[in-house]
Design a protein around this motif. Structure first.
Motif, short mmCIF file in Angstrom:
data_model
loop_
_atom_site.label_atom_id
_atom_site.label_comp_id
_atom_site.label_asym_id
_atom_site.label_seq_id
_atom_site.Cartn_x
_atom_site.Cartn_y
_atom_site.Cartn_z
N ALA A 297 2.37 2.82 -2.45
CA ALA A 297 2.19 3.68 -3.62
C ALA A 297 1.09 4.72 -3.39
O ALA A 297 1.25 5.90 -3.72
N ALA A 298 -0.02 4.30 -2.80
CA ALA A 298 -1.12 5.23 -2.53
C ALA A 298 -0.69 6.31 -1.55
O ALA A 298 -1.05 7.49 -1.71
N SER A 299 0.10 5.93 -0.56
CA SER A 299 0.59 6.91 0.41
C SER A 299 1.53 7.91 -0.24
O SER A 299 1.46 9.11 0.02
N THR B 178 1.66 8.85 -3.36
CA THR B 178 0.98 9.77 -4.28
C THR B 178 0.22 10.87 -3.54
O THR B 178 -0.08 11.91 -4.12
N ALA B 179 -0.09 10.66 -2.26
CA ALA B 179 -0.81 11.66 -1.47
C ALA B 179 0.13 12.72 -0.88
O ALA B 179 -0.34 13.75 -0.38
N GLY C 151 0.78 -1.22 0.00
CA GLY C 151 0.00 0.00 0.00
C GLY C 151 0.81 1.28 0.00
O GLY C 151 0.25 2.36 0.17
#
Length: 157
Positions: A60-62, A64-65, A58
């Motif tokens: 990648a999602a972090s 990108t934020a 997980g």
């Protein structure tokens, strides 16, 4: 609050003391280069965190934020690197107990202000008189730990 959290916090404090000691030894072992020792320490820590993040998933999602975060929230790494470098430089000069005692004094005073005013998005936790008194007692204890030998020498004649 769970006793496990308190034990983990104590363990984190022990880790900081060990980190300062080990990084000081590393700097001494590489010719006194405090910056290189701090850089190696931060690099080793970043690699370990990176591996853990990949195994957990997980990430990648972090990542990108991150651009959407307030600029000041990204200063943690800079402050951490500065603290680590100062520990490596100061530990052999002032001693580990003085260094970490004074660092804790800075943490106590800044955390009281951050909690009380809810600064930087933290939860507002008003500082009561009893909490303030406890902090003053801790700081007085630090002063005794740092200067007690000198004071006792003055008063013993």
């Amino acid at each position: 609050m769970s006793a496990v959290y308190y034990l983990l916090a104590i363990g984190a404090g022990l880790g900081i003391t060990l980190q300062a000691t080990l990084n000081g030894q590393l700097a001494k072992g590489i010719g006194g280069d405090s910056v290189a020792a701090a850089l190696f320490s931060f690099t080793a820590g970043a690699l370990c965190l990176g591996l853990f993040a990949l195994m957990r998933g997980g990430i990648a999602a972090s990542l990108t934020a991150i651009p959407a975060q307030p600029w000041w929230s990204l200063l943690g790494g800079l402050l951490g690197a500065s603290a680590l470098l100062s520990y490596v430089i100061l530990a052999p000069r002032v001693g580990l107990s003085a260094l970490l005692g004074l660092a804790i004094a800075g943490q106590i005073t800044s955390s009281l202000a951050i909690d009380h005013f809810g600064l930087m998005g933290s939860v507002e936790r008003p500082v009561s008189l009893i909490k303030l008194c406890g902090s003053v007692i801790m700081l007085a204890g630090l002063a005794i730990a740092l200067f007690g030998d000198r004071w006792s020498a003055l008063f013993s004649g």
